[in-house]
Design a protein around this motif. Sequence first.
Motif, PDB file in Angstrom:
ATOM      1  N   SER A 292      82.010  56.322 122.210  1.00 44.12           N
ATOM      2  CA  SER A 292      81.523  55.090 121.927  1.00 44.12           C
ATOM      3  C   SER A 292      80.304  54.568 122.238  1.00 44.12           C
ATOM      4  N   THR A 293      79.232  54.594 121.315  1.00 46.98           N
ATOM      5  CA  THR A 293      78.013  54.069 121.433  1.00 46.98           C
ATOM      6  C   THR A 293      77.646  52.688 122.142  1.00 46.98           C
ATOM      7  N   GLY A 294      78.812  51.857 121.782  1.00 49.88           N
ATOM      8  CA  GLY A 294      78.640  50.581 122.270  1.00 49.88           C
ATOM      9  C   GLY A 294      78.924  50.869 123.875  1.00 49.88           C
ATOM     10  N   ASP A 295      79.738  51.468 124.238  1.00 49.76           N
ATOM     11  CA  ASP A 295      80.031  51.776 125.801  1.00 49.76           C
ATOM     12  C   ASP A 295      79.271  52.566 126.392  1.00 49.76           C
ATOM     13  N   LEU A 296      78.635  53.229 125.756  1.00 51.83           N
ATOM     14  CA  LEU A 296      77.430  54.052 126.355  1.00 51.83           C
ATOM     15  C   LEU A 296      76.199  53.285 126.635  1.00 51.83           C
ATOM     16  N   LEU A 297      75.979  52.298 125.826  1.00 47.10           N
ATOM     17  CA  LEU A 297      74.645  51.429 125.882  1.00 47.10           C
ATOM     18  C   LEU A 297      75.087  50.355 126.886  1.00 47.10           C
ATOM     19  N   ARG A 298      76.307  49.956 127.040  1.00 44.55           N
ATOM     20  CA  ARG A 298      76.687  48.889 127.988  1.00 44.55           C
ATOM     21  C   ARG A 298      76.497  49.695 129.531  1.00 44.55           C
ATOM     22  N   ALA A 299      76.758  50.858 129.446  1.00 46.99           N
ATOM     23  CA  ALA A 299      76.712  51.503 130.730  1.00 46.99           C
ATOM     24  C   ALA A 299      75.374  51.781 131.045  1.00 46.99           C
ATOM     25  N   GLU A 300      74.148  52.008 130.257  1.00 48.99           N
ATOM     26  CA  GLU A 300      73.015  51.882 130.477  1.00 48.99           C
ATOM     27  C   GLU A 300      72.511  50.719 130.873  1.00 48.99           C
TER      28      GLU A 300
END
Length: 210
Positions: A52-60
Amino acid sequence: MTAWAETCQVFTGSQPLEMKNKMHLVLFGPPGAGKGTQSQFLTEKYGLKHLSTGDLLRAEIKAKTPLGLQAQELMSAGELVPDEVVVGMIRNLLENNPDAKGFIFDGFPRTRAQAEALDEAMKETGSEIKLMLALDVPEEELVTRLLGRGETSGRPDDMSEEVVRKRIREYEKKTAPLKDFYHAQGKLRKIHGLGSIVDITSRLTDAIDG
Ligand code: ADP
């Protein structure tokens, strides 16, 4: 992978071209369509890896990386982050998970450039997207679901109706046309996205198994 398939990996130069025995799915739909929820069931049932790119971005964002700081502003305004950023993240993950049985892409691709980059990355591994499963949910239901989630999720982009509607507009303008891109490849399956979670899961699994 079976032992036979493993020994039959085809090599061109130094690059292994794996046999096409992986299953990669794009779970598609507007914000609030239920992609994250359904991904959980599908990853378990088919042994796939969820990206999930959304999850990856939120982790960043959480880790306060320079990339996260750049993405944060755009995300909380309901806008897309630049293609190069998400394509780079996805490429890294594909390279770092060569043994995955397959991937479920959730929230990616979101633009034509991302879809083309994904096809290209798939081609490099001798693989391809099997299906795009497109969840269909009316706008008013999306707004209700997202604002409801915002009450508990703490996601800033779920808390304001203005931002929620902006995300839906971005989806319609830049993302929804990707249905044509996958339809042209014979890979689009439209899934009715209203009803109980289990009903929607079984519509999805019927489409995958069929
Ligand atoms: P939703 O689909 O419910 O809006 P996501 O977690 O998938 O939630 O995405 C949240 C935000 O992250 C998006 O509004 C966008 O700003 C950013 N984002 C996620 N994936 C992408 C992508 N593939 N391309 C550009 N921006 C993205």
